[in-house]
Design an enzyme around this catalytic site. Structure first.
Site, PDB file in Angstrom:
ATOM      1  N   CYS A  12     -10.481   2.961  -5.000  1.00 45.25           N
ATOM      2  CA  CYS A  12     -10.523   3.282  -3.579  1.00 45.25           C
ATOM      3  C   CYS A  12     -10.560   4.792  -3.483  1.00 45.25           C
ATOM      4  O   CYS A  12      -9.949   5.487  -4.289  1.00 45.25           O
ATOM      5  CB  CYS A  12      -9.265   2.718  -2.921  1.00 45.25           C
ATOM      6  N   ASP A  47       0.850  -1.185   0.000  1.00 44.77           N
ATOM      7  CA  ASP A  47       0.000   0.000   0.000  1.00 44.77           C
ATOM      8  C   ASP A  47       0.891   1.243   0.000  1.00 44.77           C
ATOM      9  O   ASP A  47       2.022   1.245  -0.501  1.00 44.77           O
ATOM     10  CB  ASP A  47      -0.952  -0.071   1.208  1.00 44.77           C
ATOM     11  N   ASP A  48       0.404   2.307   0.566  1.00 40.33           N
ATOM     12  CA  ASP A  48       1.060   3.616   0.595  1.00 40.33           C
ATOM     13  C   ASP A  48       2.493   3.523   1.162  1.00 40.33           C
ATOM     14  O   ASP A  48       2.775   2.655   1.985  1.00 40.33           O
ATOM     15  CB  ASP A  48       0.209   4.513   1.522  1.00 40.33           C
ATOM     16  N   ASP A  75      -6.187   5.036  -5.415  1.00 42.38           N
ATOM     17  CA  ASP A  75      -6.789   5.696  -4.257  1.00 42.38           C
ATOM     18  C   ASP A  75      -6.995   7.185  -4.549  1.00 42.38           C
ATOM     19  O   ASP A  75      -6.436   7.741  -5.519  1.00 42.38           O
ATOM     20  CB  ASP A  75      -5.834   5.526  -3.065  1.00 42.38           C
ATOM     21  N   ASN A 107      -7.643  10.517  -1.775  1.00 35.74           N
ATOM     22  CA  ASN A 107      -7.919  10.781  -0.367  1.00 35.74           C
ATOM     23  C   ASN A 107      -8.314  12.205  -0.010  1.00 35.74           C
ATOM     24  O   ASN A 107      -8.002  12.666   1.098  1.00 35.74           O
ATOM     25  CB  ASN A 107      -6.714  10.341   0.474  1.00 35.74           C
ATOM     26  N   ASP A 151     -12.683   2.051   4.767  1.00 37.51           N
ATOM     27  CA  ASP A 151     -11.499   1.950   5.626  1.00 37.51           C
ATOM     28  C   ASP A 151     -11.859   1.334   6.964  1.00 37.51           C
ATOM     29  O   ASP A 151     -10.989   0.978   7.749  1.00 37.51           O
ATOM     30  CB  ASP A 151     -10.903   3.345   5.873  1.00 37.51           C
TER      31      ASP A 151
HETATM   32  C1  DGJ Z   1      -6.919   5.296   2.180  1.00 39.05           C
HETATM   33  C2  DGJ Z   1      -7.252   3.877   1.825  1.00 39.05           C
HETATM   34  O1  DGJ Z   1      -8.613   3.653   1.927  1.00 39.05           O
HETATM   35  C3  DGJ Z   1      -6.443   2.951   2.724  1.00 39.05           C
HETATM   36  O2  DGJ Z   1      -6.796   1.612   2.465  1.00 39.05           O
HETATM   37  C4  DGJ Z   1      -4.996   3.183   2.454  1.00 39.05           C
HETATM   38  O3  DGJ Z   1      -4.704   2.840   1.135  1.00 39.05           O
HETATM   39  C5  DGJ Z   1      -4.644   4.631   2.696  1.00 39.05           C
HETATM   40  N1  DGJ Z   1      -5.504   5.518   1.981  1.00 39.05           N
HETATM   41  C6  DGJ Z   1      -3.225   4.924   2.316  1.00 39.05           C
HETATM   42  O4  DGJ Z   1      -2.891   6.230   2.387  1.00 39.05           O
END
Ligand code: DGJ
Length: 772
Positions: free
Chosen positions: A527, A365-366, A477, A479, A549
């Site tokens: 995501c 992941d990140d 993703d 965010n 999440d």
């Molecule tokens: C938000 C995602 O929903 C998480 O699963 C993860 O990937 C984080 N971002 C990473 O920054």
């Protein structure tokens, strides 16, 4: 004939197996909606277009303050003339006229071939398509209304194309995909999905009154706060398996709106499409604007049938063809275990553990790129962090592959941290207004991929990553949501700036499509901080979605319940993570966590280094069991037996009400009805309450099934499908947060009703006396 055209009456009757949708042209050329509901036996059963000229003296004549046209349903209302309900189209012409008058011009029928057979076997299956063209004759503005019929799922997909065939510019101020109209009446109820980060797709129900109820996103993304789906049942109320339900879902991943409008005339209209908030689109002569698709369905068999129709539609028509018929693999994702603290050695250790319990896809992941040690830096710099991976990604990928797993990577391509090389080089590449702050969320801004150069940069970065590395999975993703959506220096002046809401989504779709074309083996997961970008638009371009999440196995039951109203389990990714869970500090058993996550596409997200040998052994068993049953879960039919949401259970939306809403259960049945699984969960037992019998669904009444996992370990029950459905089974659950995975298998796959009679006595005996 799925589409019947009655030339003499200028009417179109669109029929699926159980649904009909009827439209017609009135004497003034207006295009009217006439009917949506059960398929009726005779063509003459359907209503005909009503006259829209004033009928003076009649009791049914036009209401004061209204126009005759507002007394009928318009199929695609444009704002013009006397009209006060939600329009689908609002536009202004270059001479300043803001009044659009649409009349019928022509129509044609065709078949769309972008589909595969309903049986699941690949092969073209023609989809009947009707196009009706309306026109504003003075300005030569054409509206092409497209209707596609998915006969076996009782679904109708519609979208509109607005074509400027005139000589002046047209400014579009509102352009929706369509307006659904329900039979006039009162007492309707709306079901929808709302929530927030960590609590997506929560089921909500309200009674519909005169007025408007707007579901929408103004955030630039589909959003966690509302999902573009609606369902409406009448005064008599539908349940899971009975009653009328009209429903629809919009395929758009940006600003959207669905307006449920109930007028004083008892009309009920559900208009939806791209949100007109802060929107405008300049349509130059010769240009066409295409709306997203809005799919609508009708069933007389309750919310369960509505969901199952939507699921099959996605499995057979929406998901990208390249991986549509593949089962989703069990993945491991490192996010909750390591956060940003990723390294070659640490990930390799996790990969070994993951492989040992049967994981098939290992995802970092990140944190693997740029100067990404926390969320303050690095987004935009899509090159490998040399301190964390001094030898690049290849040795780790090789290691993962040698363990028998595919390798996947997390990216967040639309975003940039101001603390990044990319932003330092191109501070003008983000959406912003001059003389205004650039508000950050999670320390990041949004790249203006409405710009060709920025979009190309994003595509090249991702394409390079996928070309240079053996990556088989991408988690895309996003965010943060939009703020200050400006584009100083937009190519054709400021009036184009408001197009970014649409252009951004189009750019995301385009990049995904190009990547898929160049890298057909790669699986994509959508995501957005969990389930912030889940809709039929993104699902045409990705293979699965990160549901939330929130990985608390108990909270997930409700998130997943709401999700299941619209979206199929195959795309619903759910991880087993550590206990206590970070979200609520709740502790539940590993078995419960597995059962909750096995209800969709299973993933593991815990810190496997911390799991005991016993936990690893249980995990191995559960992953193996999931592989045995995942075809039923991912490609079977879903039945919500008992709702995890108290309100739902009390309202009795599910056919059996659980004791104090403490128990919830979902059943999956294979398409051939030979196999089934049930996941049952107990929240908290109280007052020594007896567990209710669980009545199953969807089974072959004539077949004899073997049921395991419901009672004490090792007990096998043999009962007919009829008995399992009408009498049900007892399940042993007790204490707090208990769960069961019940498996049901046709004991005699070749069984016929004759055989059932022959084996009647035998089944009775195996079941141990009373057969229950
Ligand atoms: C938000 C995602 O929903 C998480 O699963 C993860 O990937 C984080 N971002 C990473 O920054």
């Amino acid at each position: 004939m799925p589409v019947t055209y009655l030339d003499d009456r200028k009417m179109w009757i669109l029929e699926t197996e159980r649904m009909a949708y009827v439209m017609g042209v009135d004497g003034q050329g207006g295009f009217q909606h006439l009917y949506w509901g059960d398929r009726l036996p005779r063509v003459s059963d359907y209503p005909v277009p009503a006259p829209t000229h004033a009928r003076a003296g009649s009791l049914n004549s036009c209401h004061p303050f209204e126009s005759p046209r507002s007394m009928v349903y318009e199929e695609y209302p444009a704002w013009g003339g006397i009209k006060y309900t939600e329009p689908c189209l609002k536009a202004s012409y270059s001479d300043g006229v803001r009044d659009v008058v649409l009349v019928y011009e022509t129509h044609w029928q065709a078949t769309a071939a972008n589909a595969t057979a309903a049986s699941g076997a690949p092969g073209p299956k023609p989809i009947p398509e009707l196009t009706v063209v309306l026109k504003d004759p003075y300005y030569n503005l054409r509206v092409k209304l497209h209707y596609r019929l998915y006969e076996e799922f009782d679904l109708l997909e519609r979208y509109a194309e607005i074509e400027n065939a005139g000589s002046g510019d047209v400014s579009l101020e509102q352009v929706l995909s369509g307006a659904w109209a329900l039979p006039r009446g009162t007492g309707y109820r709306l079901t929808y999905l709302a929530g927030h980060w960590g609590a997506e797709t929560q089921l909500r129900r309200i009674d519909i009154q005169q007025g408007k109820f707007v579901l929408e996103s103004r955030r630039g993304f589909t959003s966690h706060q509302a999902n573009p789906w609606f369902a409406i049942d009448p005064r008599e109320r539908a349940g899971e398996e009975h009653g009328q339900v009209w429903y629809g879902a919009l395929g758009w991943s940006g600003n959207w709106k669905i307006v449920v409008e109930h007028t004083f005339l008892q009309q009920l209209i559900v208009a939806g499409g791209i949100n007109d908030f802060d929107f405008s689109w300049l349509l130059e002569p010769g240009e066409v604007f295409t709306t997203p698709a809005f799919v609508g369905g009708y069933t007389a068999n309750g919310f369960g049938a509505a969901s199952r129709n939507m699921h099959r539609f996605q499995l057979e028509h929406i998901l990208p063809e390249s991986h549509r018929h593949e089962l989703r693999r069990v993945l491991y994702n490192s996010w909750e275990a390591t956060k940003f603290d990723v390294s070659e050695e640490g990930q390799a250790r996790l990969a070994e553990k993951a492989a040992s319990i049967g994981v098939e896809l290992f995802v970092i992941d990140d944190g693997w790129f740029g100067a990404r040690n926390d969320d303050t830096a690095g987004l935009g710099d899509w090159y490998v962090n040399q301190e964390k991976f001094p030898r690049g990604l290849k040795p780790l990928i090789d290691k993962v592959n040698s363990l028998g797993m595919d390798f996947g990577l997390w990216v967040e391509p639309e975003m940039v941290n101001p603390n990044s090389d990319l932003y330092r080089a191109h501070p003008d590449w983000v959406y912003h207004f001059s003389n205004r702050p650039r508000s950050e969320q999670r320390n990041q801004l949004i790249l203006n991929i409405s710009r060709e150069d920025v979009k190309e940069y994003v595509f090249q970065c991702l394409d390079r990553l996928l070309t240079e590395n053996n990556i088989k999975f991408v988690k895309w993703d996003a965010n943060r949501h939009f703020s200050e959506p400006g584009w100083p220096g937009a190519p054709v002046g400021r009036e184009r700036e408001r197009e970014i809401w649409v252009r951004h989504v189009q750019a995301v779709y385009e990049v995904l499509e190009r990547l898929r074309q160049r890298h057909p083996d790669v699986i994509f997961e959508s995501c957005s901080g969990g389930g912030g970008r889940v809709d039929l638009g993104i699902l045409r371009r990705v293979d699965q979605v990160w549901t939330s999440d929130n990985t608390d196995a108990f909270d997930r039951l409700r998130i997943q319940e709401g999700f299941s109203y619209v979206y199929c389990p195959k795309v619903m990714v759910a991880w087993v993570t550590d206990s206590p869970n970070f979200m609520n500090g709740r502790k539940v058993s590993l078995s419960y966590r597995f059962h909750s996550a096995m209800m969709g596409s299973l993933g593991i997200g815990g810190d496997l280094n911390e799991w005991s040998p016993e936990e690893m052994e249980l995990a191995r068993q559960k992953v193996a069991e999931y592989k045995e049953i995942r075809h039923i879960i991912q490609e079977g039919e879903l039945y919500r037996l008992l709702s995890p949401s108290e309100e739902e259970a009390i309202r009795g939306a599910c056919t059996s009400v659980s004791a104090g809403a403490s128990i919830s259960a979902v059943q999956y049945v294979s398409l051939d009805r030979s196999e089934s699984v049930v996941f049952a969960f107990l929240h908290s037992q109280q007052f020594r309450a007896q567990m209710p019998r669980l009545k199953l669904r969807g089974l072959d009444p004539e077949a004899v099934y073997e049921v395991t996992g419901a009672g004490i370990e090792g007990t096998v029950i043999r009962l007919s499908g009829k008995a399992l459905v009408s009498l049900g089974i007892e399940i042993v659950l007790g204490g707090d947060f208990d769960s069961r995975l019940i498996r049901i298998k046709n004991a005699h796959p070749l069984c016929s009703s004759i055989f059932l009679k022959v084996c009647r006595q035998e089944c009775y005996q195996v079941a141990g006396g009373d057969g229950r």
